[in-house]
Design a protein around this motif. Sequence first.
Motif, PDB file in Angstrom:
ATOM      1  N   GLY A  45     -44.566  21.021  32.661  1.00  0.00           N
ATOM      2  CA  GLY A  45     -44.606  20.694  31.257  1.00  0.00           C
ATOM      3  C   GLY A  45     -43.429  19.620  30.896  1.00  0.00           C
ATOM      4  N   LYS A  46     -42.168  19.976  31.322  1.00  0.00           N
ATOM      5  CA  LYS A  46     -41.534  19.094  30.702  1.00  0.00           C
ATOM      6  C   LYS A  46     -41.636  17.401  31.288  1.00  0.00           C
ATOM      7  N   GLN A  47     -42.001  17.698  32.618  1.00  0.00           N
ATOM      8  CA  GLN A  47     -42.352  16.141  33.140  1.00  0.00           C
ATOM      9  C   GLN A  47     -43.446  15.378  32.466  1.00  0.00           C
ATOM     10  N   SER A  52     -45.561  11.640  28.559  1.00  0.00           N
ATOM     11  CA  SER A  52     -46.351  11.247  27.458  1.00  0.00           C
ATOM     12  C   SER A  52     -45.561  10.605  26.236  1.00  0.00           C
ATOM     13  N   VAL A  53     -44.068  11.027  26.247  1.00  0.00           N
ATOM     14  CA  VAL A  53     -43.288  10.526  25.350  1.00  0.00           C
ATOM     15  C   VAL A  53     -43.051   9.063  25.784  1.00  0.00           C
ATOM     16  N   GLU A  54     -43.009   8.701  27.011  1.00  0.00           N
ATOM     17  CA  GLU A  54     -42.744   7.268  27.294  1.00  0.00           C
ATOM     18  C   GLU A  54     -44.028   6.543  27.147  1.00  0.00           C
ATOM     19  N   GLY A  55     -45.416   7.100  27.274  1.00  0.00           N
ATOM     20  CA  GLY A  55     -46.503   6.570  27.084  1.00  0.00           C
ATOM     21  C   GLY A  55     -46.501   6.245  25.511  1.00  0.00           C
ATOM     22  N   LEU A  56     -46.399   7.345  24.684  1.00  0.00           N
ATOM     23  CA  LEU A  56     -46.067   7.116  23.262  1.00  0.00           C
ATOM     24  C   LEU A  56     -45.214   5.896  22.685  1.00  0.00           C
ATOM     25  N   ALA A  57     -44.196   5.831  23.350  1.00  0.00           N
ATOM     26  CA  ALA A  57     -43.323   4.668  23.087  1.00  0.00           C
ATOM     27  C   ALA A  57     -44.072   3.235  23.147  1.00  0.00           C
ATOM     28  N   SER A  58     -44.436   3.270  24.266  1.00  0.00           N
ATOM     29  CA  SER A  58     -45.193   1.761  24.665  1.00  0.00           C
ATOM     30  C   SER A  58     -46.270   1.631  23.521  1.00  0.00           C
ATOM     31  N   ALA A  59     -47.269   2.650  23.446  1.00  0.00           N
ATOM     32  CA  ALA A  59     -48.586   2.574  22.715  1.00  0.00           C
ATOM     33  C   ALA A  59     -47.830   2.308  21.411  1.00  0.00           C
ATOM     34  N   ILE A  87     -42.271  18.120  16.545  1.00  0.00           N
ATOM     35  CA  ILE A  87     -42.190  16.918  16.068  1.00  0.00           C
ATOM     36  C   ILE A  87     -41.063  16.090  16.429  1.00  0.00           C
ATOM     37  N   LYS A  88     -39.972  16.739  16.462  1.00  0.00           N
ATOM     38  CA  LYS A  88     -38.676  16.052  16.898  1.00  0.00           C
ATOM     39  C   LYS A  88     -38.880  15.807  18.412  1.00  0.00           C
ATOM     40  N   HIS A  89     -39.400  16.743  19.285  1.00  0.00           N
ATOM     41  CA  HIS A  89     -39.555  16.181  20.829  1.00  0.00           C
ATOM     42  C   HIS A  89     -40.538  15.418  20.868  1.00  0.00           C
ATOM     43  N   VAL A  90     -41.842  15.511  20.360  1.00  0.00           N
ATOM     44  CA  VAL A  90     -42.858  14.524  20.915  1.00  0.00           C
ATOM     45  C   VAL A  90     -42.618  12.987  20.170  1.00  0.00           C
ATOM     46  N   MET A  91     -41.682  13.116  19.232  1.00  0.00           N
ATOM     47  CA  MET A  91     -41.648  11.698  18.574  1.00  0.00           C
ATOM     48  C   MET A  91     -40.218  11.052  19.052  1.00  0.00           C
ATOM     49  N   SER A  92     -39.459  11.581  19.974  1.00  0.00           N
ATOM     50  CA  SER A  92     -38.315  11.557  20.347  1.00  0.00           C
ATOM     51  C   SER A  92     -38.064  10.165  20.715  1.00  0.00           C
ATOM     52  N   GLY A  93     -39.186   9.339  21.181  1.00  0.00           N
ATOM     53  CA  GLY A  93     -39.237   8.327  21.946  1.00  0.00           C
ATOM     54  C   GLY A  93     -39.590   6.895  21.089  1.00  0.00           C
ATOM     55  N   VAL A  94     -40.127   7.244  19.934  1.00  0.00           N
ATOM     56  CA  VAL A  94     -40.799   6.334  19.066  1.00  0.00           C
ATOM     57  C   VAL A  94     -39.554   5.458  18.058  1.00  0.00           C
ATOM     58  N   ASN A  95     -39.967   4.376  17.894  1.00  0.00           N
ATOM     59  CA  ASN A  95     -39.186   3.419  17.169  1.00  0.00           C
ATOM     60  C   ASN A  95     -39.251   4.121  15.661  1.00  0.00           C
ATOM     61  N   PRO A  96     -38.081   4.456  15.226  1.00  0.00           N
ATOM     62  CA  PRO A  96     -38.017   5.096  13.827  1.00  0.00           C
ATOM     63  C   PRO A  96     -38.797   3.983  12.408  1.00  0.00           C
ATOM     64  N   GLN A  97     -38.563   2.581  12.770  1.00  0.00           N
ATOM     65  CA  GLN A  97     -39.274   1.620  11.962  1.00  0.00           C
ATOM     66  C   GLN A  97     -40.752   1.796  12.011  1.00  0.00           C
TER      67      GLN A  97
END
Length: 301
Positions: A45-47, A52-59, A87-97
Amino acid sequence: MVLEKKTLDQLKISPGERIRLSEHDPAWLPEHVRKLPAEARKSLGKQLLKSSVEGLASAQDLLYADDRWSLLVVFQAMDAAGKDSTIKHVMSGVNPQGCSVTSFKQPSSEDLNHNFLWRTWKAVPARGQIGIFNRSHYEEVLVVKVHPELLAAQRIPDVKVNKAFWQSRYDDINEFESHLARNGTKILKFFLNVSKDEQRRRFLDRIDDPKKHWKFSQADLAERQLWDKYQAAYQEAIAATSSDAAPWYVIPADRKWAMRAVVADIISTTIQGMDLHYPVLTAADEDHLKAAKTSLSAEGS
Ligand code: ATP
Ligand code: MG
């Protein structure tokens, strides 16, 4: 995508589908995960969350550069289901801007001076942006339906609170969401489905742990007494408002690690499936870039 589409589709509510929340297991796990020993499940699950968080950041980077679409993600749940931490975990990699989170609490007097979608309109994400709703316009057919006395403060003329009234609210919400979708907003709606027993354990944990006292309020206990009414309101709202443009997902929430991984996967898969492109330069833009390069290179020599 890390989970299979058919696995994620099991959690998605089809348009017009009659749902029974009692048939949705809050401790559900995908078939291939269920077979694993407990420790291996968690690390998988953690993996999955990490990738997914990395995929989300580039997407998200591409969503921002493309600047035509936006993504609206709605989170609804009973207390202690884990909205905030998801929300905190899933969005942890996204650019706040490129991202905003709006928490919908009790409406202010200014909100109450307007129609019920007014404050929601003000919070919808701009093109290129991800907008997260922590609670949402759905409170208007959930807490307000469970407590119809709240409607008095809305001062709607000649209102009769009956079946047709709630249907008109579902219609308004569906039309609002269709409008957004037609104009470039992708919408995902998550109901984090925690069991009553797990909520009890989490409340007790909040009471026992001094660092979590602030998270517990007496009002949470009062709403817990209305559990069945909330379940009925959720069931009806989800069935009436899951559409192709704005589908609902019922996410098993008793295992936080699984909930986060599944939500992150659905969001990143959705952005990756959108028709996004880095802007294509015109011939004139390319000439400007070349000229800028020549000028900057000359400075260094
Ligand atoms: P937390 O995890 O911090 O408890 P929360 O989302 O439960 O987060 P609270 O401040 O505890 O935040 O509660 C907000 C309350 O506002 C909820 O009880 C919710 O039902 C209520 N609320 C939200 N929107 C509306 C609305 N449109 N009308 C009436 N009440 C609303
Ligand atoms: Mg609360």
